[in-house]
Each structure stands twice: as structure tokens, then as C-alpha cells.
Design an enzyme around this catalytic site. Structure first.
Site, PDB file in Angstrom:
ATOM      1  N   ASN A 155     114.561 -32.055  96.684  1.00 46.92           N
ATOM      2  CA  ASN A 155     113.966 -33.202  95.976  1.00 46.92           C
ATOM      3  C   ASN A 155     113.601 -32.900  94.519  1.00 46.92           C
ATOM      4  OD1 ASN A 155     111.904 -31.593  97.150  1.00 46.92           O
ATOM      5  ND2 ASN A 155     110.448 -33.254  96.912  1.00 46.92           N
ATOM      6  N   GLU A 254     105.300 -24.526 102.436  1.00 45.67           N
ATOM      7  CA  GLU A 254     104.892 -25.805 101.834  1.00 45.67           C
ATOM      8  C   GLU A 254     105.713 -26.877 102.519  1.00 45.67           C
ATOM      9  OE1 GLU A 254     105.273 -25.239  97.591  1.00 45.67           O
ATOM     10  OE2 GLU A 254     103.601 -23.841  97.555  1.00 45.67           O
ATOM     11  N   CYS A 288     107.116 -34.798  98.052  1.00 46.71           N
ATOM     12  CA  CYS A 288     106.288 -34.434  99.206  1.00 46.71           C
ATOM     13  C   CYS A 288     104.880 -34.982  99.075  1.00 46.71           C
ATOM     14  CB  CYS A 288     106.252 -32.928  99.359  1.00 46.71           C
ATOM     15  SG  CYS A 288     105.667 -32.100  97.869  1.00 46.71           S
ATOM     16  N   GLU A 467      99.755 -21.502  97.025  1.00 46.32           N
ATOM     17  CA  GLU A 467     100.374 -20.888  95.856  1.00 46.32           C
ATOM     18  C   GLU A 467      99.787 -21.574  94.630  1.00 46.32           C
ATOM     19  OE1 GLU A 467     104.432 -19.632  95.920  1.00 46.32           O
ATOM     20  OE2 GLU A 467     104.625 -19.894  98.082  1.00 46.32           O
TER      21      GLU A 467
HETATM   22  P1  NAD Z   1     114.606 -29.057 104.998  1.00 46.53           P
HETATM   23  O1  NAD Z   1     113.527 -28.410 105.781  1.00 46.53           O
HETATM   24  O2  NAD Z   1     115.645 -29.801 105.742  1.00 46.53           O
HETATM   25  O3  NAD Z   1     115.400 -27.972 104.137  1.00 46.53           O
HETATM   26  C1  NAD Z   1     114.760 -27.168 103.183  1.00 46.53           C
HETATM   27  C2  NAD Z   1     115.567 -25.900 102.996  1.00 46.53           C
HETATM   28  O4  NAD Z   1     115.549 -25.158 104.217  1.00 46.53           O
HETATM   29  C3  NAD Z   1     117.039 -26.124 102.664  1.00 46.53           C
HETATM   30  O5  NAD Z   1     117.450 -25.165 101.743  1.00 46.53           O
HETATM   31  C4  NAD Z   1     117.710 -25.918 104.007  1.00 46.53           C
HETATM   32  O6  NAD Z   1     119.054 -25.537 103.917  1.00 46.53           O
HETATM   33  C5  NAD Z   1     116.868 -24.814 104.594  1.00 46.53           C
HETATM   34  N1  NAD Z   1     116.887 -24.705 106.050  1.00 46.53           N
HETATM   35  C6  NAD Z   1     117.042 -25.707 106.956  1.00 46.53           C
HETATM   36  N2  NAD Z   1     117.007 -25.199 108.213  1.00 46.53           N
HETATM   37  C7  NAD Z   1     116.820 -23.857 108.081  1.00 46.53           C
HETATM   38  C8  NAD Z   1     116.714 -22.795 109.028  1.00 46.53           C
HETATM   39  N3  NAD Z   1     116.784 -22.986 110.349  1.00 46.53           N
HETATM   40  N4  NAD Z   1     116.517 -21.546 108.548  1.00 46.53           N
HETATM   41  C9  NAD Z   1     116.445 -21.305 107.218  1.00 46.53           C
HETATM   42  N5  NAD Z   1     116.564 -22.286 106.287  1.00 46.53           N
HETATM   43  C10 NAD Z   1     116.735 -23.551 106.722  1.00 46.53           C
HETATM   44  O7  NAD Z   1     113.877 -29.962 103.919  1.00 46.53           O
HETATM   45  P2  NAD Z   1     114.565 -30.928 102.849  1.00 46.53           P
HETATM   46  O8  NAD Z   1     115.088 -32.111 103.575  1.00 46.53           O
HETATM   47  O9  NAD Z   1     115.463 -30.140 101.986  1.00 46.53           O
HETATM   48  O10 NAD Z   1     113.310 -31.341 101.948  1.00 46.53           O
HETATM   49  C11 NAD Z   1     112.477 -32.403 102.260  1.00 46.53           C
HETATM   50  C12 NAD Z   1     111.233 -31.912 102.951  1.00 46.53           C
HETATM   51  O11 NAD Z   1     110.569 -30.967 102.121  1.00 46.53           O
HETATM   52  C13 NAD Z   1     110.206 -32.996 103.210  1.00 46.53           C
HETATM   53  O12 NAD Z   1     109.654 -32.804 104.482  1.00 46.53           O
HETATM   54  C14 NAD Z   1     109.148 -32.751 102.151  1.00 46.53           C
HETATM   55  O13 NAD Z   1     107.869 -33.223 102.456  1.00 46.53           O
HETATM   56  C15 NAD Z   1     109.179 -31.282 102.063  1.00 46.53           C
HETATM   57  N6  NAD Z   1     108.628 -30.825 100.785  1.00 46.53           N
HETATM   58  C16 NAD Z   1     107.401 -30.236 100.784  1.00 46.53           C
HETATM   59  C17 NAD Z   1     106.834 -29.830  99.581  1.00 46.53           C
HETATM   60  C18 NAD Z   1     105.487 -29.177  99.546  1.00 46.53           C
HETATM   61  O14 NAD Z   1     105.151 -28.635  98.502  1.00 46.53           O
HETATM   62  N7  NAD Z   1     104.707 -29.202 100.598  1.00 46.53           N
HETATM   63  C19 NAD Z   1     107.531 -30.023  98.399  1.00 46.53           C
HETATM   64  C20 NAD Z   1     108.785 -30.637  98.441  1.00 46.53           C
HETATM   65  C21 NAD Z   1     109.330 -31.022  99.653  1.00 46.53           C
END
Ligand code: NAD
Length: 486
Positions: A155, A254, A288, A467
Site C-alpha cells: 500500500n 505491524e 492501515c 517502531e
Molecule cells: P499481506 O499480509 O498479504 O502481505 C504482506 C507481505 O507479506 C507481502 O510481501 C507478502 O508477499 C508477504 N507474505 C504473505 N504471506 C507470507 C508468508 N506466509 N510468509 C512470508 N511472507 C508472506 O498484506 P498486504 O495485502 O500486502 O497488505 C495489506 C495489509 O497490511 C493490511 O492488513 C494492512 O492493514 C496491513 N498494513 C499494516 C500496517 C501497519 O503499520 N500496521 C501498514 C500497512 C499495511
């Protein structure tokens, strides 16, 4: 066709098996690049390069030398601002007007802020008594944790990746980054900047690929990774935490949120409308910290709904290059499917669709893009999945409340606890309510105001650890106590 390769030991390398996947422009559905997918060999090579670099010149540098290089990295991003902007907007579809104000400048700032911070960080010293009367002196030194696995989402790709890489490198670690498969470009481009800035080979490594059964899982399982920092969905966070248990490795997570905005009748309504509009629809709702649940005190409920509707309908949908556009597509057609399933769920659960609820009509050249309408609902039951689950789209549900206690209870009713925004001109109420909200960040009369020195992270299922500022240093360093008998 452009190719995006891994960045390992200071060089761009393809996958041994030649396995590649498409990088798609979500504004029009066209393939913009072929991305190499890392297998075991590439992940292993990246981790080994990082381990070797720890023992090489990087590990021997003084803090002053290291942080000077990181300033050059920041300057390098700024010098190539337009390239980073173009790459980020092609990958995400977000308006350039947004990315040029937030994503790219913050990408550079993440290196400067943490470089400056580490130069000034204190540690501790204690004199202690010993039975022989001579005493002993304890002092603590900070040492890098080692090789950090960085897994980032799509995002805010550059911003969220550098938010981890900046402090990790400032503390003297080496990193292996696995960016989201949807948005590999700026993470890849950063390799060129690292080389030009004089970052030694192996300090910053990038492997591309998917999550489970691909580069992400391979990286988190690799025994050469000392700690893992992750931003993404709560479910993925659970999987990563399990992977980190092997070898008892530390994680910083996060995760997702379902953030509540609370609008009291004594608010400055102009500010509350403007802030809620941004918090629900900025980056097409893919933030997020965004607000998907809005609770509004009953006397101003109708007016608030009408004005937020007007604001949502005034958003200008368009592609990144359109200077008027402030609302882009979702990141992918796959994500649009998810968001549209909630739009359907809202109708099934009896919502009043105040505005939106579907797919906008776009000109022919953008018809293949992942567009959805900004959407507002009212009238949903509190247990509808639309109200309880993170959608991560440009939408919010607005519900009236009658008392402060009720608003707090509603805000705290979910297992998430990332962020919240309170709108009131009553200072006592602002402090009282903020203190009771179960979230890592509470904004009062604002949203998305971030000072990089402050703690950032989620409560409950929205994350583990903090962080930002010295809190990043806590994660990226190991504090070692040295006890000297005098
Ligand atoms: P996601 O969890 O699908 O993927 C995030 C990353 O993790 C990607 O690089 C993905 O390839 C990797 N990944 C997925 N499965 C994995 C596994 N089994 N092992 C290792 N890596 C793996 O999330 P997304 O769809 O890319 O992002 C959106 C989500 O991120 C939303 O839930 C949002 O709230 C959250 N987010 C949180 C914050 C925060 O600071 N708390 C900030 C931005 C986004």
C-alpha cells in the site's frame, strides 16, 4: 519488456530457474514488467551475502561513517525523485499528487531521521557494590542484531519498506527485503541508490516473489535471518510469528486494523469532515491507519452523513498522471474482488448505500483497471462483517451514538487496535476518551500526523512491538551489558 531482478551482494541477478511473474499496472491492467521469482537458491544467496557483509567493512565502520552513507542514500532518493515517483505510481496506480507528497519524501526521510537518531542515542551505566569493597562497573553497548528479514506490503511500498530498512541499517544490521509481489519496483530501484551512495555489497539485498510457498516463507524460515520485521495482514503476521519461533527469533509485527473515528457533536465539523474524508479515502482506502468505522453523536449524524457524502462524491477519480486526480484504483483486480465482495455483503446485510457501492465507469483505456467507487454505508448491524473485518478499501460505515461511554465501547469492540481519531473541541473529553481507546495511536482532531520519533505500532491483534524513534533502535539492536570488576 522490462525485467525486475533480485539485488544480491550489490548486483542485480535473475532467478536460476528463470521463473518470473507479471508486474501489472492497476490503472489499466497492462503488464509493465516481468519480475524474477526467488527460490531457495536466491534467498540463500541473499542471506549469505548479508551475513558476510556484517563481518566486512559495514561491520567495521564507525557510526559516523555509516550514518553519513545513509544520508547519501536519502539524497540519492531525492536526486532520483521522479524515477521513484513514476515507478511507485505505475505499481500502485496512486495519484502522483499523493505519492510526491507522502511516499517518496518519507522514503528519503526514513534514512535521515534514523541516521541522526543513532548518532545521539544514550545507553546506561551502573556502579555496583561488591563484597570486597572495590565495586564493579556495568555499562551497556548497543550491537546490531545481525541479518534482518524485512517483509513489506503494497500500500505504501517505498515508505513502509524504508521505515524498516532505514533504522535497521542505521543500527549496523544488514537486510534482506522481500517487497510485496504487487509492488516490487521502488525496492528494486533502491539497490542502484545504495550502490551509488557507497553502501557495501551485501548490506541491502532484495529478493522478489510471493508470500507462502515462495520467497516470503523461504526468507522467514531461513536460519541465517536473526530477526524479522513485517508489515501486512494479521493472518500473515500469525504465520510469520510461527516461522520465527524456530530459532527463537524476534519479530516486529505491524498488522491490520479496523479503525474507529469518533465524532462528537461539539467538534469543529469542517475539520471532522475533512479529516474523516482523508482517513477513509486517501490512497483509495488502502492505508492501515484509515477509518472504516465512523461513530457520530446523534445530534449531528444526518448533517455529517450528508457532508461526507458530498465530499466523497467530489473526489476526482483518475490515473496517476492526471494532476486533478486524488483517487486512484485499488492495487490489483484480486484486491478489487475482495473489496467488492464486502460491497455485496453490505447490501446483503441491509445497508443503506449512501454513495458508491460499485465500479465507476472509466474511459476505454482504463477499463481494465482495478477501479471501485468511494463508498459510504449506514444502517448496518454491529456484527456485520463489513463493520467487524478489515476491508482495506475506500469505504466506511457511519453509525450514530448517544453517549461517550457507548462510543468508547463501540470503538473498543473489535480484536484490532491500530489507530483511532477523535473529533471534539472539548479538551477534557479529548484526553479522557483518548486514554480509554484500545489502540496504538489515537489522533485528536487530526489524522495521519506522524513524527518519526514517536512510537508506532498496534495494540491487540494489530501488532507486536513498537517502531519509531528509540523504539526502532530497541528492535534493531541487541543491548549488551559489560560488567567490569574494579
Ligand atoms: P499481506 O499480509 O498479504 O502481505 C504482506 C507481505 O507479506 C507481502 O510481501 C507478502 O508477499 C508477504 N507474505 C504473505 N504471506 C507470507 C508468508 N506466509 N510468509 C512470508 N511472507 C508472506 O498484506 P498486504 O495485502 O500486502 O497488505 C495489506 C495489509 O497490511 C493490511 O492488513 C494492512 O492493514 C496491513 N498494513 C499494516 C500496517 C501497519 O503499520 N500496521 C501498514 C500497512 C499495511
Amino acid at each position: 519488456m522490462k525485467e525486475i531482478k533480485h539485488f544480491i551482494n550489490g548486483q542485480y541477478v535473475g532467478s536460476a530457474g528463470g521463473k518470473r511473474f507479471d508486474n501489472v499496472n492497476p490503472a489499466n491492467g497492462q503488464v509493465i514488467a516481468k519480475v524474477h521469482e526467488a527460490g531457495e537458491a536466491e534467498v540463500d544467496a541473499a542471506v549469505k551475502a548479508a551475513r558476510a557483509a556484517l563481518k566486512g567493512p559495514w561491520g567495521k565502520m564507525t557510526v559516523a561513517e555509516r550514518t553519513e552513507i545513509l544520508h547519501r542514500v536519502a539524497d540519492g532518493i531525492t536526486a532520483r525523485f521522479d524515477e521513484f515517483l513514476e515507478a511507485e505510481c505505475l505499481d500502485t496506480g496512486k495519484p502522483k499528487s499523493l505519492a510526491s507528497h507522502i511516499d517518496i519524501p518519507r522514503g528519503a526521510a526514513n534514512f535521515k531521521v534514523f541516521a541522526d537518531l543513532i548518532r545521539n542515542v544514550p545507553t546506561e551505566a551502573f556502579e555496583m557494590a561488591t563484597p570486597d569493597g572495590a565495586g564493579a562497573l556495568n555499562y551497556a553497548v548497543r550491537r546490531p542484531k545481525g541479518v534482518i528479514g524485512v517483509i513489506s506490503p503494497w500500500n505504501l511500498p517505498l515508505l513502509l519498506m524504508t521505515w524498516k530498512v532505514g533504522p535497521a541499517l542505521a543500527c549496523g544490521n544488514c537486510v534482506v527485503v522481500k517487497p510485496s509481489e504487487e509492488t516490487p519496483s521502488t525496492t528494486a530501484l533502491l539497490g542502484e541508490v545504495m550502490n551509488a551512495a557507497g553502501v557495501p555489497a551485501g548490506v541491502y539485498n532484495v529478493v522478489h516473489g510471493f508470500g507462502g510457498d515462495s520467497a516470503g516463507a523461504l526468507l522467514t524460515a531461513h536460519p541465517g535471518v536473526d530477526a524479522i520485521t513485517f508489515t501486512g495482514e494479521t493472518g500473515t503476521g500469525e504465520t510469520i510469528m510461527r516461522a520465527a519461533a524456530k530459532g527463537v527469533r524476534q519479530v516486529s509485527l505491524e498488522l491490520g486494523g479496523k479503525n474507529a473515528g469518533i465524532v462528537f457533536a461539539d467538534c469543529d465539523l469542517d475539520k471532522a469532515i475533512e479529516g474523516t474524508l482523508r482517513s477513509a479515502f486517501a490512497n483509495s482506502g488502502q492505508v492501515c491507519l484509515g477509518t472504516e468505522r465512523v461513530y457520530v453523536e446523534r445530534p449531528i449524524f444526518e448533517e455529517f452523513v450528508a457532508r461526507l457524502k458530498a465530499g466523497a462524491e467530489a473526489l476526482k477519480i483518475g490515473e496517476p498522471n492526471d494532476p486533478q486526480a486524488n483517487f486512484g484504483p485499488l492495487v490489483s483486480l484480486k484486491h478489487r474482488e475482495k473489496v467488492l465482495s464486502y460491497y455485496q455483503q453490505a447490501r446483503d446485510d441491509g445497508a443503506t448505500v449512501v454513495t458508491g457501492g460499485g465500479v465507476p465507469e472509466m474511459p476505454a483505456h482504463l477499463a481494465g483497471g482495478a477501479w471501485v467507487q468511494p463508498t459510504i454505508w449506514t444502517g448496518l448491524p454491529d456484527d456485520s462483517p463489513v463493520v467487524t473485518e478489515e476491508i482495506f478499501g475506500p469505504c466506511c460505515h457511519i453509525r450514530p451514538f448517544d453517549t461517550e461511554e457507548e462510543a468508547i465501547e463501540l470503538a473498543n469492540s473489535l480484536p484490532y487496535g491500530l489507530a483511532s481519531a477523535i473529533w471534539t473541541e472539548n479538551a477534557s473529553r479529548a484526553h479522557r476518551v483518548a486514554g480509554q481507546i484500545e489502540a496504538g495511536i489515537v489522533w485528536v482532531n487530526s489524522w495521519f500526523l506522524r513524527d518519526l520519533r514517536t512510537a508506532f505500532g498496534g495494540a491487540k491483534q494489530s501488532g507486536i512491538g513498537r517502531e519509531g524513534g528509540v523504539h526502532s533502535l530497541e528492535f534493531y539492536t541487541e543491548l549488551k551489558n559489560i560488567c567490569v570488576k574494579l
